[in-house]
Design a protein around this motif. Structure first.
Motif, PDB file in Angstrom:
ATOM      1  N   VAL A   1     -11.177  15.828  25.113  1.00 40.97           N
ATOM      2  CA  VAL A   1     -10.765  16.730  26.173  1.00 40.97           C
ATOM      3  C   VAL A   1      -9.468  16.238  26.812  1.00 40.97           C
ATOM      4  O   VAL A   1      -9.279  15.044  27.053  1.00 40.97           O
ATOM      5  N   LYS A   2      -8.567  17.142  27.061  1.00 36.97           N
ATOM      6  CA  LYS A   2      -7.278  16.876  27.697  1.00 36.97           C
ATOM      7  C   LYS A   2      -6.439  15.864  26.906  1.00 36.97           C
ATOM      8  O   LYS A   2      -5.591  15.169  27.475  1.00 36.97           O
ATOM      9  N   ASN A   3      -6.693  15.796  25.583  1.00 34.95           N
ATOM     10  CA  ASN A   3      -5.930  14.914  24.703  1.00 34.95           C
ATOM     11  C   ASN A   3      -5.978  13.456  25.138  1.00 34.95           C
ATOM     12  O   ASN A   3      -5.061  12.671  24.876  1.00 34.95           O
ATOM     13  N   LYS A   4      -7.054  13.054  25.789  1.00 35.31           N
ATOM     14  CA  LYS A   4      -7.223  11.661  26.185  1.00 35.31           C
ATOM     15  C   LYS A   4      -8.009  10.926  25.101  1.00 35.31           C
ATOM     16  O   LYS A   4      -9.080  11.362  24.701  1.00 35.31           O
ATOM     17  N   LEU A   5      -7.454   9.821  24.627  1.00 31.83           N
ATOM     18  CA  LEU A   5      -8.119   9.016  23.619  1.00 31.83           C
ATOM     19  C   LEU A   5      -8.934   7.941  24.337  1.00 31.83           C
ATOM     20  O   LEU A   5      -8.412   6.897  24.721  1.00 31.83           O
ATOM     21  N   CYS A   6     -10.211   8.213  24.511  1.00 38.17           N
ATOM     22  CA  CYS A   6     -11.092   7.321  25.265  1.00 38.17           C
ATOM     23  C   CYS A   6     -11.929   6.437  24.356  1.00 38.17           C
ATOM     24  O   CYS A   6     -13.019   5.991  24.748  1.00 38.17           O
ATOM     25  N   VAL A   7     -11.461   6.210  23.146  1.00 36.95           N
ATOM     26  CA  VAL A   7     -12.149   5.336  22.205  1.00 36.95           C
ATOM     27  C   VAL A   7     -11.141   4.355  21.631  1.00 36.95           C
ATOM     28  O   VAL A   7      -9.928   4.546  21.733  1.00 36.95           O
ATOM     29  N   ALA A   8     -11.653   3.290  21.028  1.00 37.50           N
ATOM     30  CA  ALA A   8     -10.800   2.307  20.372  1.00 37.50           C
ATOM     31  C   ALA A   8     -11.591   1.676  19.241  1.00 37.50           C
ATOM     32  O   ALA A   8     -12.824   1.665  19.251  1.00 37.50           O
ATOM     33  N   ALA A   9     -10.868   1.173  18.254  1.00 33.14           N
ATOM     34  CA  ALA A   9     -11.499   0.554  17.091  1.00 33.14           C
ATOM     35  C   ALA A   9     -10.910  -0.832  16.870  1.00 33.14           C
ATOM     36  O   ALA A   9      -9.744  -1.089  17.208  1.00 33.14           O
ATOM     37  N   LEU A  10     -11.714  -1.720  16.319  1.00 28.75           N
ATOM     38  CA  LEU A  10     -11.303  -3.078  16.024  1.00 28.75           C
ATOM     39  C   LEU A  10     -11.612  -3.367  14.561  1.00 28.75           C
ATOM     40  O   LEU A  10     -12.712  -3.080  14.082  1.00 28.75           O
ATOM     41  N   SER A  11     -10.647  -3.918  13.838  1.00 30.33           N
ATOM     42  CA  SER A  11     -10.871  -4.242  12.430  1.00 30.33           C
ATOM     43  C   SER A  11     -10.105  -5.514  12.088  1.00 30.33           C
ATOM     44  O   SER A  11      -8.917  -5.626  12.352  1.00 30.33           O
ATOM     45  N   ALA A  12     -10.829  -6.485  11.542  1.00 32.86           N
ATOM     46  CA  ALA A  12     -10.230  -7.748  11.101  1.00 32.86           C
ATOM     47  C   ALA A  12     -10.891  -8.141   9.793  1.00 32.86           C
ATOM     48  O   ALA A  12     -12.011  -8.668   9.781  1.00 32.86           O
ATOM     49  N   ASN A  13     -10.207  -7.848   8.679  1.00 35.95           N
ATOM     50  CA  ASN A  13     -10.766  -8.174   7.371  1.00 35.95           C
ATOM     51  C   ASN A  13     -10.857  -9.676   7.138  1.00 35.95           C
ATOM     52  O   ASN A  13     -11.731 -10.141   6.404  1.00 35.95           O
ATOM     53  N   ASN A  14      -9.955 -10.441   7.746  1.00 34.44           N
ATOM     54  CA  ASN A  14      -9.966 -11.896   7.620  1.00 34.44           C
ATOM     55  C   ASN A  14     -10.125 -12.486   9.015  1.00 34.44           C
ATOM     56  O   ASN A  14      -9.157 -12.888   9.652  1.00 34.44           O
ATOM     57  N   PHE A  15     -11.353 -12.531   9.473  1.00 38.03           N
ATOM     58  CA  PHE A  15     -11.641 -13.023  10.812  1.00 38.03           C
ATOM     59  C   PHE A  15     -11.973 -14.509  10.724  1.00 38.03           C
ATOM     60  O   PHE A  15     -12.887 -14.905  10.004  1.00 38.03           O
ATOM     61  N   CYS A  16     -11.241 -15.315  11.476  1.00 32.44           N
ATOM     62  CA  CYS A  16     -11.392 -16.775  11.495  1.00 32.44           C
ATOM     63  C   CYS A  16     -10.951 -17.389  10.168  1.00 32.44           C
ATOM     64  O   CYS A  16     -10.204 -18.348  10.148  1.00 32.44           O
ATOM     65  N   ASP A  17     -11.425 -16.904   9.065  1.00 29.39           N
ATOM     66  CA  ASP A  17     -10.952 -17.355   7.759  1.00 29.39           C
ATOM     67  C   ASP A  17     -11.126 -16.207   6.784  1.00 29.39           C
ATOM     68  O   ASP A  17     -11.487 -15.103   7.143  1.00 29.39           O
ATOM     69  N   ASN A  18     -10.850 -16.466   5.505  1.00 28.71           N
ATOM     70  CA  ASN A  18     -10.886 -15.403   4.517  1.00 28.71           C
ATOM     71  C   ASN A  18     -12.292 -14.995   4.115  1.00 28.71           C
ATOM     72  O   ASN A  18     -12.459 -14.098   3.301  1.00 28.71           O
ATOM     73  N   ARG A  19     -13.296 -15.652   4.663  1.00 32.75           N
ATOM     74  CA  ARG A  19     -14.660 -15.368   4.264  1.00 32.75           C
ATOM     75  C   ARG A  19     -15.447 -14.663   5.358  1.00 32.75           C
ATOM     76  O   ARG A  19     -16.667 -14.579   5.293  1.00 32.75           O
ATOM     77  N   GLU A  20     -14.779 -14.153   6.374  1.00 32.99           N
ATOM     78  CA  GLU A  20     -15.454 -13.466   7.460  1.00 32.99           C
ATOM     79  C   GLU A  20     -14.682 -12.200   7.816  1.00 32.99           C
ATOM     80  O   GLU A  20     -13.491 -12.072   7.533  1.00 32.99           O
ATOM     81  N   ALA A  21     -15.377 -11.265   8.454  1.00 33.61           N
ATOM     82  CA  ALA A  21     -14.745 -10.018   8.882  1.00 33.61           C
ATOM     83  C   ALA A  21     -15.409  -9.572  10.172  1.00 33.61           C
ATOM     84  O   ALA A  21     -16.581  -9.886  10.434  1.00 33.61           O
ATOM     85  N   LEU A  22     -14.662  -8.848  10.979  1.00 35.15           N
ATOM     86  CA  LEU A  22     -15.173  -8.346  12.253  1.00 35.15           C
ATOM     87  C   LEU A  22     -14.688  -6.923  12.449  1.00 35.15           C
ATOM     88  O   LEU A  22     -13.501  -6.632  12.294  1.00 35.15           O
ATOM     89  N   TYR A  23     -15.629  -6.032  12.784  1.00 36.50           N
ATOM     90  CA  TYR A  23     -15.304  -4.628  13.042  1.00 36.50           C
ATOM     91  C   TYR A  23     -15.998  -4.193  14.327  1.00 36.50           C
ATOM     92  O   TYR A  23     -17.080  -4.697  14.665  1.00 36.50           O
ATOM     93  N   GLY A  24     -15.364  -3.272  15.028  1.00 37.27           N
ATOM     94  CA  GLY A  24     -15.940  -2.799  16.277  1.00 37.27           C
ATOM     95  C   GLY A  24     -15.467  -1.408  16.632  1.00 37.27           C
ATOM     96  O   GLY A  24     -14.397  -0.960  16.201  1.00 37.27           O
ATOM     97  N   VAL A  25     -16.281  -0.724  17.424  1.00 41.75           N
ATOM     98  CA  VAL A  25     -15.943   0.590  17.971  1.00 41.75           C
ATOM     99  C   VAL A  25     -16.322   0.581  19.445  1.00 41.75           C
ATOM    100  O   VAL A  25     -17.419   0.123  19.809  1.00 41.75           O
ATOM    101  N   PHE A  26     -15.428   1.084  20.279  1.00 45.08           N
ATOM    102  CA  PHE A  26     -15.630   1.072  21.729  1.00 45.08           C
ATOM    103  C   PHE A  26     -15.393   2.474  22.276  1.00 45.08           C
ATOM    104  O   PHE A  26     -14.426   3.140  21.897  1.00 45.08           O
ATOM    105  N   ASP A  27     -16.259   2.907  23.179  1.00 44.88           N
ATOM    106  CA  ASP A  27     -16.214   4.269  23.723  1.00 44.88           C
ATOM    107  C   ASP A  27     -16.308   4.192  25.242  1.00 44.88           C
ATOM    108  O   ASP A  27     -17.286   3.673  25.791  1.00 44.88           O
ATOM    109  N   GLY A  28     -15.286   4.709  25.903  1.00 46.78           N
ATOM    110  CA  GLY A  28     -15.273   4.703  27.361  1.00 46.78           C
ATOM    111  C   GLY A  28     -15.706   6.004  27.994  1.00 46.78           C
ATOM    112  O   GLY A  28     -15.542   6.173  29.203  1.00 46.78           O
ATOM    113  N   ASP A  29     -16.235   6.935  27.186  1.00 50.80           N
ATOM    114  CA  ASP A  29     -16.671   8.244  27.666  1.00 50.80           C
ATOM    115  C   ASP A  29     -15.480   9.014  28.230  1.00 50.80           C
ATOM    116  O   ASP A  29     -14.827   9.748  27.501  1.00 50.80           O
ATOM    117  N   ARG A  30     -15.177   8.850  29.499  1.00 53.60           N
ATOM    118  CA  ARG A  30     -14.042   9.565  30.106  1.00 53.60           C
ATOM    119  C   ARG A  30     -12.922   8.647  30.542  1.00 53.60           C
ATOM    120  O   ARG A  30     -11.908   9.120  31.074  1.00 53.60           O
TER     121      ARG A  30
END
Length: 802
Positions: free
Chosen positions: A284-313
């Motif tokens: 609504v109202k062209n507001k981007l109230c979400v965000a994403a996190l992606s790290a294919n090589n988290f800490c080292d090459n053998r770990e990964a971290l992904y996330g999604v965050f939602d602020g509603d409004r």
């Protein structure tokens, strides 16, 4: 009366003369009575997510303005639906089996006032496109994931009032140039097609969002000045697209410009275990109230971290979570390796770091961390998911959804009981103090202790049957069920295209909120999956583990000692038959590749009746599994004039002068601890037999960490041996063989001044205590030797250090 188990519509509904809005969605209704459509007061009919096979054939005088029949089994719409529906402004027939559309007029004149038409996920072909011209007032058109191959330019030219079009997931090769006639167009979504030519959308003055990802673009043509209202341009997934420096500078002025980044690739050359794609869409109202996190090589090459965050409004909280949460998790991983502990601590620390933004604002979050056992780099991968609010994760295993998240709302009895204990106000719409319906969420600190940030944590070992997992925001899961989401993207080979499809489907199904979706595709092979705990024995893989061998070292003095391994569950003997010349020349000759003449017996004393996987096979008491490594003697300069530094370093062998360290894979200790076998060091005529699990007397032994051997120590070549559970290191420190004809010489092992322990902080106290006990034992042994051998008894000869 939605979300029930109704199979037929009650009679009283059709007789209600003042009924204006009727919602019978999410039932099991197979047919709607015709007289329902004749109700002169009915304006909005929501009948989605049922089992409708058809609608009434002949419709007359229908006054319905909004008709939603998505997620049914409709093969066609009534032939006069659009002819007689003079008041119809909104029609959503997505997720059906439509192959054709009914006409809107039988002549050139039309009375249609249809403004929004959603036909995503059907079987529509090019034949239905000309019928769209009968709706000149159409503003929003969604025809994604159909069977369109072309969109005639003459038909597009007649849709002059069109503002938003979504034709993704078809087989279009171009967007007609007559899109220039749509002066009010602000959103063009055409990803996952075969478009080769960049459309003329940059000539539209009102354009705000353009999504041409996952196509076949090779170049783009831009005007001198970009449209003033352009905010989003997505060109990812176009493998052949090459942009020059000037074009990139121009496009970087866009608020949200996405393009593929050149990937460095995996330095090891091994196939990727995971790959991801993500997408975001404003609400609504062209507001981007979400965000994403992606790290294919988290800490080292053998770990990964992904996330999604939602602020509603709100926009602030998702942005803070995206920027901060990965750093917090990395810090918590240094403190504890327990999945539940470090995930819970991450969310609690994040709650504190939200500061003033988290006092009256809040946000949902989901994190997925892929890791392997740090003590077993070649072992299994574990997926740990943690969530608060309505952001969730689902794993596809064998084609079936496996939820990894949980939403804590008022319908949960334990949460309702906890909130009542804190005397919070629960409003009629199921919200705490009328603010949020999630009882576990980040932020909203003024609602504490009724609302807390403690996440739901679940860990699972990844198997070859795991295909992918999806992280989604609230808007995604409100529009799609987990079963539908898994089924929708299971056959999509590209992770980015899969995430795009989920977002497009959610928007076509009626989602008006911001949406974020992350799809992580998995490629867990048999050789990276341990099933020891599952009591399963996959077939052996000879390409991964070489055959068992026996190693023999000859001409060893009887007083040479072998360092005991870290956590060996059984003894491994090293017997011998190698000459000095063989050691110094061909390293591959130091170990025999012939298999031992001993049959594998699962009822052996070491592991009685235990089943193991191919990663961690059962080892015999008279053999050991090894990687491609071996032993050799070397020094800085040999007296025959050869510089040993010119020789190619050997994998698994670390030398310093005559000091030799051989890396040997002994066994696996991932399963439950077994009783250790005690095998002493025995001297023989041909060499010395070293017990791989020998313990020094008086030393306390830990099953998880090694306090002896080369583990955690600096090697002769300057590298540090990693702390590992399943790969044991045997350090052979010995005098070299006597001088022989051939120019090679030997020298006794010398202590290296750089030889020092590299101890993790969490093990510092424990290692100090072990070293102290070790020193005391050595002093006692020296005192005993002095009493046994008096000082006045002189030796016949001396060994002088090199």
């Amino acid at each position: 009366i939605h979300r029930n188990h109704l199979e037929n519509l009650p009679e009283w509904v059709c007789d209600s003369r003042k009924l204006e809005v009727l919602d019978v969605g999410h039932n099991q209704i197979r047919e709607l009575p015709a007289r329902l459509f004749y109700n002169s007061s009915l304006r909005k009919l929501l009948a989605g997510h049922n089992m409708l096979g058809r609608l009434p054939d002949r419709l007359e005088r229908m006054q319905v303005e909004v008709l939603d029949v998505q997620h049914n089994q409709l093969l066609e719409l009534p032939s006069n639906l659009l002819l007689k529906a003079d008041s119809l402004r909104f029609l959503n027939a997505s997720a059906n089996k439509l192959e054709m559309l009914p006409p809107a007029t039988l002549s050139e004149e039309t009375h249609s006032i249809l403004q929004e038409l959603y036909l995503t996920n059907n079987n529509l072909t090019d034949k239905c496109v000309p019928l769209l011209t009968g709706h000149p007032h159409l503003k929003i058109l969604h025809m994604a994931y159909n069977r369109l191959q072309s969109f005639p330019a003459s038909k597009m030219a007649k849709l002059e009032e069109l503002e938003e079009i979504d034709i993704s997931g078809n087989k279009l090769k171009a967007i007609p140039t007559t899109i220039m006639n749509c002066r009010r167009m602000h959103t063009v979504i055409a990803h996952s097609n075969c478009i080769e030519v960049f459309p003329e959308v940059m000539q539209l003055s009102e354009i705000k969002c353009v999504d041409l990802s996952c196509n076949e673009l090779s170049e783009i043509t831009l005007p001198e000045n970009l449209p003033p209202k352009l905010q989003e341009l997505d060109l990812t997934g176009n493998a052949r697209l090459a942009l020059d420096h000037k074009t990139l500078e121009l496009l970087n002025n866009i608020r949200c410009f996405r393009i593929d980044q050149p990937s460095a690739g995996d330095a090891s050359g091994a196939p990727a275990v995971w790959s991801h794609g993500y997408t975001e869409a404003s609400g609504v109202k062209n507001k981007l109230c979400v965000a994403a996190l992606s790290a294919n090589n988290f800490c080292d090459n053998r770990e990964a971290l992904y996330g999604v965050f939602d602020g509603d409004r709100n926009v602030e909280v998702p942005y803070l979570l995206q920027c901060t949460m990965s750093d917090i998790l990395a810090e918590e991983l240094q403190k504890t390796k327990n999945e539940e502990e470090y995930m819970i601590n991450t969310f609690i620390v994040m709650q504190r770091k939200l500061g003033t933004a988290g006092q009256k604002l809040g946000g949902s979050a989901v994190l997925c961390h892929i890791k392997h056992d740090p003590m077993d780099p070649g072992g299994c991968f574990t997926l740990t998911s943690a969530n608060v609010g309505k952001c969730q994760t689902v794993l596809c295993r064998n084609g079936k959804p496996l939820p990894l998240s949980r939403c804590y709302v008022m319908s949960c009895e334990e949460e309702l009981k906890r909130i009542k204990q804190h005397k919070a106000i629960i409003t009629e719409d199921g919200k705490v103090n009328g603010v949020t319906d999630s009882t576990r969420i980040l932020g909203y600190t003024f609602l504490h202790p009724s609302v807390v940030p403690r996440p739901h944590v679940q860990s699972i070992t990844l198997t070859p049957q795991d295909e992918f997992f999806i992280l989604g925001s609230k808007g995604l899961w409100d529009s799609l069920s987990m079963d539908e989401a898994v089924e929708a993207v299971r056959n999509v080979p590209d992770a980015l295209a899969a995430a795009k499809k989920l977002c497009t489907l959610a928007q076509s199904y009626g989602c008006n909120d911001s949406i974020s979706a992350v799809v992580v595709q998995l490629n867990v092979t048999e050789d990276s999956f341990c099933c020891c705990e599952l009591n399963g024995v996959p077939p052996p893989s000879p390409g991964i583990f070489p055959q068992s061998v026996n190693v023999v070292i000859k001409d060893r003095p009887t007083d040479a000692l072998g360092m005991p391994s870290s956590s060996s569950g059984m003894a491994s003997e090293i017997s011998s038959e190698i000459s000095t010349s063989e050691m110094s020349s061909e390293v591959g000759s130091t170990a025999s590749d012939e298999p031992p003449q001993v049959a594998m017996n699962e009822n052996s004393p070491a592991y009685p009746g235990e089943q193991r996987c191919m990663l961690h096979p059962v080892c015999l008491s008279n053999s050991f599994q090894r990687q491609l490594s071996s032993a050799t003697f070397s020094s800085a300069f040999s007296d025959n004039g050869l510089d040993s530094d010119d020789e190619e370093p050997i994998e698994g062998v670390f030398t310093n002068g005559s000091r030799v360290e051989v890396e040997v894979d002994i066994h696996c200790s991932r399963a439950k601890e077994k009783q250790l076998l005690q095998v002493p060091v025995e001297a023989s005529d041909e060499g010395i037999v070293i017990s791989a699990n020998e313990d020094e007397p008086g030393l306390p032994r830990k099953a998880e960490y090694s306090a002896t051997g080369t583990i955690g120590r600096r090697r002769g070549n300057g590298s540090v041996a990693p702390q590992e559970r399943s790969h044991n290191l045997i350090e052979v420190a010995t005098d070299a063989p006597l001088r022989k004809t051939g120019g090679y010489f030997a020298a006794p092992a010398q202590p290296d001044p750089d030889d020092q322990f590299i101890i993790p902080p969490e093990l510092e106290e424990e290692v100090k205590e072990i070293m102290k006990q070790h020193q005391e034992q050595q002093q006692q042994q020296q005192q005993q030797q002095q009493r046994q051998y008096p000082m006045d008894h002189l030796a016949d000869y001396y060994d002088t250090p090199l």
